[in-house]
Motif scaffolding. Sequence first.
Motif: not given
Lengths: 49, 458
Positions: B245, B248-249, B251-252, B256-258, B261, B368
Amino acid sequence: MPSEFEKKAQDTFSAERKEDVFVLILAAIAVVLVKLGVIGPSFVKSLFF
Amino acid sequence: MAGGGIGIEYSFRALPRMLPGLILCMVFGWAALQWDATTHGWSVDYKEAERLLSIAGKEGGAFAPFADYTAKSKESFALKEAEYKTKIDEHKAALGALQAGQAKPKEPKKPAKPHLLKESEYNDLAQSKEMPGKFSFGNKIIQFQLTYVAMLLLVGMLIRNTVGVAEVFKAGTIAARPIIKPGIIILGGYYLWSDLLKVGAIGLGLVVTFVLGTQILISYWGRRSKVDEGLAGVMAAGVGVCGVSAAVAVAPVVNAKPRDFFYAIGTILLFGTLALFTFPYIGQALNMSQPVFGAWAGTAILNTAQLVAAASWYGHEALLTANVINIVRVGFIPLIVLWTIYFYVVQPAIAAGGEAQKVNVWQVVREKFPIFILGFFIIVTMNEYGMFVQSERDILGKELLKLFFAIGFAGVGLNIAFDDLKKAGGTAFVIGVVAATLKAVLSAVAVMAIGAEVFAIK
């Protein structure tokens, strides 16, 4: 235009909010049933041999 | 992982998709609990048979008739009950005379009913004078802690990585994992605010030191090693606080690139899985008491499901302590996101002579914050006001909790896929694993130095 991860993060947290609400409801139901005596000390034992 | 609902959303529309997997997890969970009840029963029988064999050994191998055996046990239990009634009257009188500022006298413990062997088993034992094989088996299973938790995780992982989980069940097994959370909430019936604040305060210290410390360490180490910022950012958040979690929180924020991740998620899952299966045995080897193990698991294991599983594996007291530390830890997700924004966005902007980007702190916290922990606080408050009697507390915090956990752990076990773990790799993997191991070792030293008394939930 949101990035792939912005969208993923938004979706994830929206899903997690829903999930949190769902688990809160489930916990509330469990507490109410125990307080009302619907689920008593022998309930869980009765589910097993 | 505060929740773990990645990839599936709870809604009536998604119910038909989730139902087969949820039913599978319920059946699997039931089977594991049945295994637990049976082996536990045999283990208790083992202790009683051992006692009887020892008495018989001293008395020349003679066993009393079954009727005498039951009558003697009933007599001894009646005596203990009478003693308990006297003690509980004295306790009530002492509570009545209690003055403000005085410590509450301790409630006497109700004597447990004696465990008696069934007539056929007693007679068999009397005849053979040898420990039955199934009792020894049950005792070994309990000794090796192969409880329902271990069965669900080990067998679930085995199924997932051998025969596999059919596509029709996948959504439901993912949706089953968060069913651990109602268990976490209703466990609140065992706490008083004084316990929560005492352990929570120490937990806060541990979280700030080790969890935020890990995130900061990985952020700086990643920058020095010239690891891609996207990868270092998600790795720092994931390894530091809360698994998937948190990754993911942030990543933007770190763009981050896939690939970054999935590297980070692979590392988090790999370390978490290793920790889950090894920590209970390391704890035993280091002779950790239950509260100390709970504090360690709460600090060092990376996600809620895995740490709750490891602590349940170790024992109920370990779970009580781990739960408090975990509540403090997941409450830190908004802070992790704020740190990431500062480190990867605000600080570079200031260093480049640009204007610092304004951050809406309240919005980050509101978006969040994992709201399920509010339910836990409500249950603690209800308990504080005496709204639960002991039997209700036990039904909620021991019996129903096991049902919720069993369904959730079934979902966890069936979702440990070696293919996901293989996605870990590269320099960031080394940084992530070294930081997570460092956190585990240092936090073990810290919690053992602090000691069981501080972490015990009374």
